[in-house]
Design an enzyme around this catalytic site. Structure first.
Site, PDB file in Angstrom:
ATOM      1  N   TYR A 196       0.793  -1.228   0.000  1.00 39.63           N
ATOM      2  CA  TYR A 196       0.000   0.000   0.000  1.00 39.63           C
ATOM      3  C   TYR A 196       0.829   1.284   0.000  1.00 39.63           C
ATOM      4  O   TYR A 196       0.272   2.370  -0.082  1.00 39.63           O
ATOM      5  CB  TYR A 196      -0.942   0.002   1.209  1.00 39.63           C
ATOM      6  CG  TYR A 196      -1.870  -1.180   1.220  1.00 39.63           C
ATOM      7  CD1 TYR A 196      -2.851  -1.329   0.245  1.00 39.63           C
ATOM      8  CD2 TYR A 196      -1.760  -2.167   2.190  1.00 39.63           C
ATOM      9  CE1 TYR A 196      -3.696  -2.419   0.244  1.00 39.63           C
ATOM     10  CE2 TYR A 196      -2.611  -3.260   2.198  1.00 39.63           C
ATOM     11  CZ  TYR A 196      -3.572  -3.380   1.224  1.00 39.63           C
ATOM     12  OH  TYR A 196      -4.416  -4.457   1.221  1.00 39.63           O
ATOM     13  N   ASN A 201     -12.258   4.748  -2.712  1.00 37.50           N
ATOM     14  CA  ASN A 201     -11.459   3.559  -2.484  1.00 37.50           C
ATOM     15  C   ASN A 201     -12.253   2.743  -1.473  1.00 37.50           C
ATOM     16  O   ASN A 201     -12.165   2.987  -0.265  1.00 37.50           O
ATOM     17  CB  ASN A 201     -10.070   3.895  -1.941  1.00 37.50           C
ATOM     18  CG  ASN A 201      -9.223   2.654  -1.757  1.00 37.50           C
ATOM     19  OD1 ASN A 201      -9.744   1.543  -1.705  1.00 37.50           O
ATOM     20  ND2 ASN A 201      -7.918   2.839  -1.643  1.00 37.50           N
ATOM     21  N   HIS A 215     -15.261  -5.920  -2.759  1.00 36.33           N
ATOM     22  CA  HIS A 215     -15.447  -7.336  -3.041  1.00 36.33           C
ATOM     23  C   HIS A 215     -16.637  -7.943  -2.309  1.00 36.33           C
ATOM     24  O   HIS A 215     -16.964  -9.105  -2.533  1.00 36.33           O
ATOM     25  CB  HIS A 215     -14.172  -8.102  -2.652  1.00 36.33           C
ATOM     26  CG  HIS A 215     -12.928  -7.363  -2.985  1.00 36.33           C
ATOM     27  ND1 HIS A 215     -12.566  -7.057  -4.281  1.00 36.33           N
ATOM     28  CD2 HIS A 215     -11.974  -6.802  -2.188  1.00 36.33           C
ATOM     29  CE1 HIS A 215     -11.436  -6.363  -4.268  1.00 36.33           C
ATOM     30  NE2 HIS A 215     -11.061  -6.193  -3.012  1.00 36.33           N
ATOM     31  N   ASP A 269     -25.408  -0.324  -4.452  1.00 38.91           N
ATOM     32  CA  ASP A 269     -26.777   0.188  -4.549  1.00 38.91           C
ATOM     33  C   ASP A 269     -26.849   1.664  -4.181  1.00 38.91           C
ATOM     34  O   ASP A 269     -27.576   2.430  -4.813  1.00 38.91           O
ATOM     35  CB  ASP A 269     -27.719  -0.625  -3.664  1.00 38.91           C
ATOM     36  CG  ASP A 269     -27.988  -2.026  -4.208  1.00 38.91           C
ATOM     37  OD1 ASP A 269     -27.637  -2.299  -5.379  1.00 38.91           O
ATOM     38  OD2 ASP A 269     -28.550  -2.848  -3.453  1.00 38.91           O
ATOM     39  N   HIS A 316      -7.962   1.752  -6.127  1.00 37.88           N
ATOM     40  CA  HIS A 316      -7.296   0.821  -5.204  1.00 37.88           C
ATOM     41  C   HIS A 316      -5.800   1.088  -5.279  1.00 37.88           C
ATOM     42  O   HIS A 316      -5.243   1.237  -6.375  1.00 37.88           O
ATOM     43  CB  HIS A 316      -7.575  -0.636  -5.576  1.00 37.88           C
ATOM     44  CG  HIS A 316      -9.003  -1.023  -5.408  1.00 37.88           C
ATOM     45  ND1 HIS A 316      -9.538  -1.365  -4.190  1.00 37.88           N
ATOM     46  CD2 HIS A 316     -10.019  -1.081  -6.305  1.00 37.88           C
ATOM     47  CE1 HIS A 316     -10.822  -1.628  -4.350  1.00 37.88           C
ATOM     48  NE2 HIS A 316     -11.139  -1.454  -5.625  1.00 37.88           N
ATOM     49  N   LEU A 317      -5.150   1.139  -4.150  1.00 33.37           N
ATOM     50  CA  LEU A 317      -3.707   1.372  -4.104  1.00 33.37           C
ATOM     51  C   LEU A 317      -2.933   0.210  -4.715  1.00 33.37           C
ATOM     52  O   LEU A 317      -1.993   0.414  -5.475  1.00 33.37           O
ATOM     53  CB  LEU A 317      -3.263   1.588  -2.656  1.00 33.37           C
ATOM     54  CG  LEU A 317      -3.795   2.868  -2.012  1.00 33.37           C
ATOM     55  CD1 LEU A 317      -3.781   2.750  -0.502  1.00 33.37           C
ATOM     56  CD2 LEU A 317      -2.985   4.057  -2.472  1.00 33.37           C
ATOM     57  N   SER A 318      -3.329  -0.998  -4.376  1.00 32.65           N
ATOM     58  CA  SER A 318      -2.648  -2.184  -4.891  1.00 32.65           C
ATOM     59  C   SER A 318      -3.367  -2.693  -6.141  1.00 32.65           C
ATOM     60  O   SER A 318      -4.518  -2.337  -6.400  1.00 32.65           O
ATOM     61  CB  SER A 318      -2.608  -3.286  -3.826  1.00 32.65           C
ATOM     62  OG  SER A 318      -3.914  -3.774  -3.565  1.00 32.65           O
ATOM     63  N   ARG A 360     -10.234 -11.118  -4.406  1.00 30.44           N
ATOM     64  CA  ARG A 360     -10.141  -9.670  -4.625  1.00 30.44           C
ATOM     65  C   ARG A 360     -10.302  -9.285  -6.102  1.00 30.44           C
ATOM     66  O   ARG A 360     -10.319  -8.109  -6.435  1.00 30.44           O
ATOM     67  CB  ARG A 360      -8.792  -9.142  -4.122  1.00 30.44           C
ATOM     68  CG  ARG A 360      -8.595  -9.285  -2.638  1.00 30.44           C
ATOM     69  CD  ARG A 360      -7.290  -8.637  -2.212  1.00 30.44           C
ATOM     70  NE  ARG A 360      -6.899  -9.042  -0.894  1.00 30.44           N
ATOM     71  CZ  ARG A 360      -7.310  -8.463   0.238  1.00 30.44           C
ATOM     72  NH1 ARG A 360      -8.142  -7.450   0.191  1.00 30.44           N
ATOM     73  NH2 ARG A 360      -6.879  -8.908   1.403  1.00 30.44           N
TER      74      ARG A 360
END
Length: 152
Positions: free
Chosen positions: A26, A78, A84, A91, A104-106, A115
């Protein structure tokens, strides 16, 4: 200078631990560092930026719903692990009809198979993953470009 746009940046669970938690995945920047960087970019573009983090799914949903009442123009989110698992987050984003980019950082596709699926990706304007903290900056720039193009 009057602010032209309102952008909400939401951060999900465990992102308050950035800089401490698994820096090899991260990065070493804290969430405050990212907020400061985005705040500077937003200021250059006369944009109000609201940057928030919660570990609670219901709080993120409440903020998304409030964003519609506050006339927010764009959301950068994020969702962390909620990407997931959370149909409720999906919604809420669909209900308010505010365009958004998922960050997403990764690189979630280089990680565990659970994931690899995001409940938000197919309804987002775009998804940025694997670029670390720069992904937030790219998302903000993309949001600003979109808003500037629709503002004309």
């Amino acid at each position: 200078m009057a602010e032209r746009f309102k952008i909400l940046v939401l951060n999900g669970p465990n992102l308050n631990l950035l800089g401490q938690r698994e820096p090899e995945l991260y990065g070493k920047q804290s969430l405050d560092d990212i907020a400061d960087s985005l705040g500077a970019i937003a200021k250059q573009h006369a944009t109000a930026l609201d940057f928030r983090q919660s570990n609670a799914e219901h709080q993120l949903i409440d903020w998304i719903q409030q964003a519609a009442k506050d006339s927010v123009d764009y959301i950068v989110i994020n969702p962390a692990a909620y990407a997931h698992t959370s149909v409720a987050l999906r919604d809420a984003l669909l209900a308010v009809k505010i365009p958004f980019i998922e960050v997403h950082l990764s690189n979630i596709y280089r990680r565990e198979s659970f994931r690899h699926h995001s409940y938000l990706a197919d309804v987002a304007d775009g998804v940025i993953c694997g670029l670390g903290a720069r992904g937030y900056e790219y998302a903000l720039q993309a949001a600003l470009t979109t808003l500037n193009n629709t503002d004309n």
